[in-house]
Design a protein around this motif. Structure first.
Motif, mmCIF file in Angstrom:
data_model
loop_
_atom_site.group_PDB
_atom_site.id
_atom_site.type_symbol
_atom_site.label_atom_id
_atom_site.label_comp_id
_atom_site.label_asym_id
_atom_site.label_seq_id
_atom_site.Cartn_x
_atom_site.Cartn_y
_atom_site.Cartn_z
ATOM 1 N N SER A 1 0.806 -1.223 0.000
ATOM 2 C CA SER A 1 0.000 0.000 0.000
ATOM 3 C C SER A 1 0.840 1.275 0.000
ATOM 4 N N THR A 2 2.149 1.166 0.169
ATOM 5 C CA THR A 2 3.002 2.358 0.183
ATOM 6 C C THR A 2 3.594 2.698 -1.179
ATOM 7 N N ASN A 3 3.525 1.773 -2.150
ATOM 8 C CA ASN A 3 4.198 2.011 -3.440
ATOM 9 C C ASN A 3 3.413 1.485 -4.641
ATOM 10 N N ASN A 4 2.087 1.412 -4.515
ATOM 11 C CA ASN A 4 1.299 0.726 -5.543
ATOM 12 C C ASN A 4 0.448 1.633 -6.424
ATOM 13 N N VAL A 5 0.639 2.946 -6.348
ATOM 14 C CA VAL A 5 -0.193 3.863 -7.143
ATOM 15 C C VAL A 5 0.628 4.461 -8.287
ATOM 16 N N PHE A 6 0.137 4.268 -9.499
ATOM 17 C CA PHE A 6 0.705 4.884 -10.704
ATOM 18 C C PHE A 6 -0.282 5.952 -11.162
ATOM 19 N N SER A 7 0.195 7.186 -11.324
ATOM 20 C CA SER A 7 -0.689 8.271 -11.738
ATOM 21 C C SER A 7 0.101 9.284 -12.561
ATOM 22 N N LEU A 8 -0.308 9.466 -13.814
ATOM 23 C CA LEU A 8 0.440 10.264 -14.784
ATOM 24 C C LEU A 8 -0.486 11.232 -15.491
ATOM 25 N N ASN A 9 -0.041 12.463 -15.648
ATOM 26 C CA ASN A 9 -0.823 13.486 -16.352
ATOM 27 C C ASN A 9 -0.258 13.748 -17.740
ATOM 28 N N VAL A 10 -1.139 13.875 -18.706
ATOM 29 C CA VAL A 10 -0.757 14.228 -20.077
ATOM 30 C C VAL A 10 -1.598 15.432 -20.509
ATOM 31 N N ILE A 11 -0.938 16.448 -21.043
ATOM 32 C CA ILE A 11 -1.638 17.656 -21.501
ATOM 33 C C ILE A 11 -1.576 17.726 -23.021
ATOM 34 N N THR A 12 -2.744 17.827 -23.641
ATOM 35 C CA THR A 12 -2.823 17.955 -25.098
ATOM 36 C C THR A 12 -3.553 19.244 -25.457
ATOM 37 N N LEU A 13 -3.373 19.662 -26.722
ATOM 38 C CA LEU A 13 -3.962 20.913 -27.191
ATOM 39 C C LEU A 13 -4.850 20.648 -28.399
ATOM 40 N N ASP A 14 -6.085 21.131 -28.342
ATOM 41 C CA ASP A 14 -6.996 21.105 -29.486
ATOM 42 C C ASP A 14 -6.674 22.320 -30.362
ATOM 43 N N ASN A 15 -6.120 22.060 -31.530
ATOM 44 C CA ASN A 15 -5.681 23.171 -32.388
ATOM 45 C C ASN A 15 -6.830 24.016 -32.917
ATOM 46 N N ASP A 16 -8.027 23.421 -33.019
ATOM 47 C CA ASP A 16 -9.156 24.174 -33.556
ATOM 48 C C ASP A 16 -9.685 25.194 -32.554
ATOM 49 N N THR A 17 -9.713 24.835 -31.288
ATOM 50 C CA THR A 17 -10.285 25.721 -30.262
ATOM 51 C C THR A 17 -9.236 26.294 -29.314
ATOM 52 N N ALA A 18 -7.977 25.896 -29.494
ATOM 53 C CA ALA A 18 -6.884 26.333 -28.619
ATOM 54 C C ALA A 18 -7.173 25.991 -27.159
ATOM 55 N N ASP B 1 -5.707 16.225 -31.389
ATOM 56 C CA ASP B 1 -4.918 17.098 -30.522
ATOM 57 C C ASP B 1 -3.428 16.945 -30.815
ATOM 58 N N ASP B 2 -2.640 17.887 -30.328
ATOM 59 C CA ASP B 2 -1.189 17.782 -30.309
ATOM 60 C C ASP B 2 -0.733 17.674 -28.857
ATOM 61 N N LEU B 3 0.368 16.954 -28.655
ATOM 62 C CA LEU B 3 0.928 16.837 -27.317
ATOM 63 C C LEU B 3 1.687 18.109 -26.978
ATOM 64 N N VAL B 4 1.360 18.725 -25.861
ATOM 65 C CA VAL B 4 2.059 19.953 -25.483
ATOM 66 C C VAL B 4 2.784 19.829 -24.139
ATOM 67 N N GLY B 5 2.440 18.857 -23.342
ATOM 68 C CA GLY B 5 3.146 18.717 -22.069
ATOM 69 C C GLY B 5 2.821 17.409 -21.383
ATOM 70 N N LEU B 6 3.794 16.882 -20.647
ATOM 71 C CA LEU B 6 3.562 15.648 -19.905
ATOM 72 C C LEU B 6 4.296 15.748 -18.585
ATOM 73 N N THR B 7 3.579 15.582 -17.502
ATOM 74 C CA THR B 7 4.199 15.472 -16.192
ATOM 75 C C THR B 7 4.189 14.006 -15.826
ATOM 76 N N SER B 8 5.375 13.424 -15.646
ATOM 77 C CA SER B 8 5.439 11.970 -15.542
ATOM 78 C C SER B 8 4.607 11.443 -14.379
ATOM 79 N N PHE B 9 4.604 12.163 -13.257
ATOM 80 C CA PHE B 9 3.827 11.686 -12.123
ATOM 81 C C PHE B 9 3.247 12.864 -11.356
#
Length: 298
Positions: free
Chosen positions: A56-73, A130-138
């Motif tokens: 329970s101390t090391n079992n969570v994987f959580s990753l954020n990915v930021i994408t951009l919609d080019n049509d609506t910014a 979308d295009d990939l604009v940023g990723l925070t690994s965790f």
């Protein structure tokens, strides 16, 4: 030199689920004479290697990915989360679990383990135009960095790409701990890794595979001095902690045993200005442990 051997088995102890200490109540207390101090050391132990490398101390994987919609910014944030069930995993099994995380509307995730490098690779794909604009690994919820080899500050930003492949900073670390420390609630003349006084009696190297039994025998006769006030012991409290000072969960009432050796040494005379300790805090019973003998608790 007077001494007492104390043989401890887990079946005779009471476990405190809050403090994680095992307590043995001594029918015949260990007591120094008025002119003596107590010293203690672990001379042998048998400890089962039944703890999981994922808990329970090391079992969570959580990753954020930021994408951009080019049509609506408009930016879209996709969070890929996984909570591993506590148990033993190989690197391939962990990678397979991450690889099975469902895609979001805007991005996909893939994971692979390279047996030749010992590293995990994560692949992020962009969906829905979308295009990939940023990723925070965790993000803050993630607890498995050490397990899968990524540092918590890993951050990658790419603009105008549809796929991003990034490799772990380090090799996977499937060992929950390399050592188990046998710790008492008494303040001893031993130091932890920060140089602080601690209750650590021994460090046991946890060699062998899962479900094996680790046999420990001290190679040195170096007892540790107890505090001047700790001259009367009617119980012993011990717990097991890992390299991160976290209590080890052995997953059930698995058998272990520990042998403690108590030595009685003459007190040095206190110099003027040093701490003066009286015997008023404990009754002195001259008939307990006053001879050169071995006491056994089974």
């Amino acid at each position: 030199m007077r001494n007492t051997l104390l043989f401890l088995k887990n079946k005779s102890a009471t476990f405190n689920s809050d403090t994680k200490f095992y307590r043995w109540t001594l029918m015949n207390p260990i007591q120094a004479r008025k002119d003596e101090l107590l010293m203690c050391q672990v001379i042998e132990a048998e400890i089962p290697k039944t703890y999981y490398n994922v808990n329970s101390t090391n079992n969570v994987f959580s990753l954020n990915v930021i994408t951009l919609d080019n049509d609506t910014a408009t930016n879209h944030t996709s969070t890929f989360s996984l909570t591993l069930t506590p148990k033993n995993y190989s690197a391939l099994e962990i990678a397979a679990q991450i690889n099975n995380i469902s895609n979001s509307t805007y991005a996909s995730i893939g994971c692979a383990f390279d047996n030749q490098t010992g590293k995990i690779t994560i692949t992020i794909g962009v969906l829905g135009g979308d295009d990939l604009v940023g990723l925070t690994s965790f993000n803050d919820a993630n607890t498995c960095n050490r397990l899968i080899g990524f540092v918590s500050t890993t951050s990658i930003s790419q603009v105008g790409v549809a796929t991003l492949v990034f490799e772990a900073d380090r090799i996977v670390d499937l060992n929950l701990t390399n050592n188990v420390y046998i710790e008492t609630d008494l303040l001893l003349e031993s130091r932890n890794t920060r140089g602080e006084k601690s209750g650590i009696l021994a460090k046991v190297q946890m060699e062998g595979g899962f479900l094996s039994l680790v046999h420990y025998q001290t190679a040195h006769n170096i007892p540790i001095e107890l505090g001047r006030k700790d001259t009367y012991l009617d119980h012993i409290d011990l717990r097991f902690v890992d390299d991160n000072d976290v209590s080890v969960d052995f997953n059930g009432d698995n058998d272990f045993s520990i042998t403690l050796l108590f030595n009685y040494i003459k007190k040095d005379k206190l110099l003027l200005g040093e701490e003066i300790v009286t015997d008023e805090h404990k009754p002195y019973i001259d008939t307990i442990n006053t001879g050169d003998s071995l006491s056994f608790l089974i």
